[in-house]
Design an enzyme around this catalytic site. Sequence first.
Site, PDB file in Angstrom:
ATOM      1  N   SER A  45       1.801  -7.434  -0.927  1.00  0.00           N
ATOM      2  CA  SER A  45       2.652  -8.416  -0.247  1.00  0.00           C
ATOM      3  C   SER A  45       2.046  -9.816  -0.238  1.00  0.00           C
ATOM      4  O   SER A  45       2.766 -10.805  -0.104  1.00  0.00           O
ATOM      5  CB  SER A  45       2.997  -7.959   1.162  1.00  0.00           C
ATOM      6  N   THR A  51       0.825  -1.210   0.000  1.00  0.00           N
ATOM      7  CA  THR A  51       0.000   0.000   0.000  1.00  0.00           C
ATOM      8  C   THR A  51       0.853   1.251   0.000  1.00  0.00           C
ATOM      9  O   THR A  51       0.468   2.286  -0.550  1.00  0.00           O
ATOM     10  CB  THR A  51      -0.926  -0.009   1.244  1.00  0.00           C
ATOM     11  N   THR A  82       1.927  -4.446   4.258  1.00  0.00           N
ATOM     12  CA  THR A  82       1.859  -4.813   5.678  1.00  0.00           C
ATOM     13  C   THR A  82       1.265  -6.212   5.906  1.00  0.00           C
ATOM     14  O   THR A  82       1.462  -6.797   6.959  1.00  0.00           O
ATOM     15  CB  THR A  82       1.018  -3.788   6.465  1.00  0.00           C
ATOM     16  N   ASP A  83       0.544  -6.740   4.890  1.00  0.00           N
ATOM     17  CA  ASP A  83      -0.137  -8.023   5.113  1.00  0.00           C
ATOM     18  C   ASP A  83       0.825  -9.147   5.491  1.00  0.00           C
ATOM     19  O   ASP A  83       0.536  -9.945   6.387  1.00  0.00           O
ATOM     20  CB  ASP A  83      -0.923  -8.433   3.850  1.00  0.00           C
TER      21      ASP A  83
HETATM   22  N1  ASP Z   1      -2.645  -5.373   0.920  1.00  0.00           N
HETATM   23  C1  ASP Z   1      -1.502  -4.537   1.189  1.00  0.00           C
HETATM   24  C2  ASP Z   1      -0.221  -5.358   1.070  1.00  0.00           C
HETATM   25  O1  ASP Z   1       0.140  -6.061   1.981  1.00  0.00           O
HETATM   26  C3  ASP Z   1      -1.624  -3.978   2.542  1.00  0.00           C
HETATM   27  C4  ASP Z   1      -0.569  -3.004   2.914  1.00  0.00           C
HETATM   28  O2  ASP Z   1       0.425  -2.802   2.246  1.00  0.00           O
HETATM   29  O3  ASP Z   1      -0.776  -2.401   3.975  1.00  0.00           O
HETATM   30  O4  ASP Z   1       0.421  -5.251   0.064  1.00  0.00           O
END
Ligand code: ASP
Length: 325
Positions: free
Chosen positions: A56, A12, A89-90
């Site tokens: 991710s 993100t 973050t995932d």
């Molecule tokens: N869906 C995103 C990812 O992990 C979430 C994020 O980056 O916060 O790529």
Amino acid sequence: MKKVVVVTTGGTIAMKLDPATGGLIPAVSGDDLLAAVPVLKNFAEVEVVETSNVPSGHLLPEDQFKIAKTVEREASRTDVDGIVVTHGTDTLEETAYLLDLVVDTDKPICVTGAMRGASDMSWDGPGNILAAVQAAASDEMIGQGAAIVLNNEIHAAREGTKTHSVNTDTFQSPYWGSIGYVYDDHVVVRRHSLCLEKFKVDHLVTDVYDIKCVSGLDDYLFDCLAKKPAAGIVVEAFGCGNVPLKVMDGIKECREHGIPVVLTSRTYGGKVVPIYGYKGSARTLLPYGVILADELTGQKARIKLMVALAVTNDNDELKKIFHSV
Ligand code: ASP
């Protein structure tokens, strides 16, 4: 002035609103990320290495291992003092823990991301990059292993976990707490990570599954994995390591096929301990050669098992790697 290399992978933090789909999609380059944080130059000389720009959840263990190799290569440069990895973050905590286990360096490795995209009014990406660069350039973070730096908090990669689906304060270290904090102009580290471990591996054994116990879970998935046969299985048990009776049968079958089975707790803190003597408890699984995962969550235990299996196939050696009884 210290030099920090920012390795970008996506997430993100590098996404913008796509009018066609109405959702966030990968759109921001590594240089765009740095351009969004002009004050970085006050803290470190920064260089960018772009590896990918993907959510991710699309990363495979092989990709995560490649990120580790890139980080190791950059960290081995004599002119580089620290590394930042930008990541979705995932699965950030999984990559961070992999870096912790396999990247052989004392230099700070700070993994960061964002919960809001670049087109959002309150994009948290720039602040998180700034804090991560500050931490990576800090003497305080030398020898701390890999860390997760978001919302100005510093978490040990082994302990930090994503706890909220959208909140910017999502990363927490349940029970033990963060190791430090990034202020406007300095970094404070209040405790040291005492559980640092390093493994020298040239690949990961990726055929490792993570199964979470729920009431009534049966042995169907275990039967499939025994027939495959999978290279390893992590079981997220109830409480201090208890599984449903059918799962016990499934674990037994997998062990008969020689598949290493690592037992973790689906709770967020504490060790798996063989307290109970009733069927399905950790104590009754030990005779089958089940490995107890200390305090690791299921997703972290899976990363460690993928690394450990690249070191040895021997169940007793695997037990030692997991500090199991
Ligand atoms: N869906 C995103 C990812 O992990 C979430 C994020 O980056 O916060 O790529």
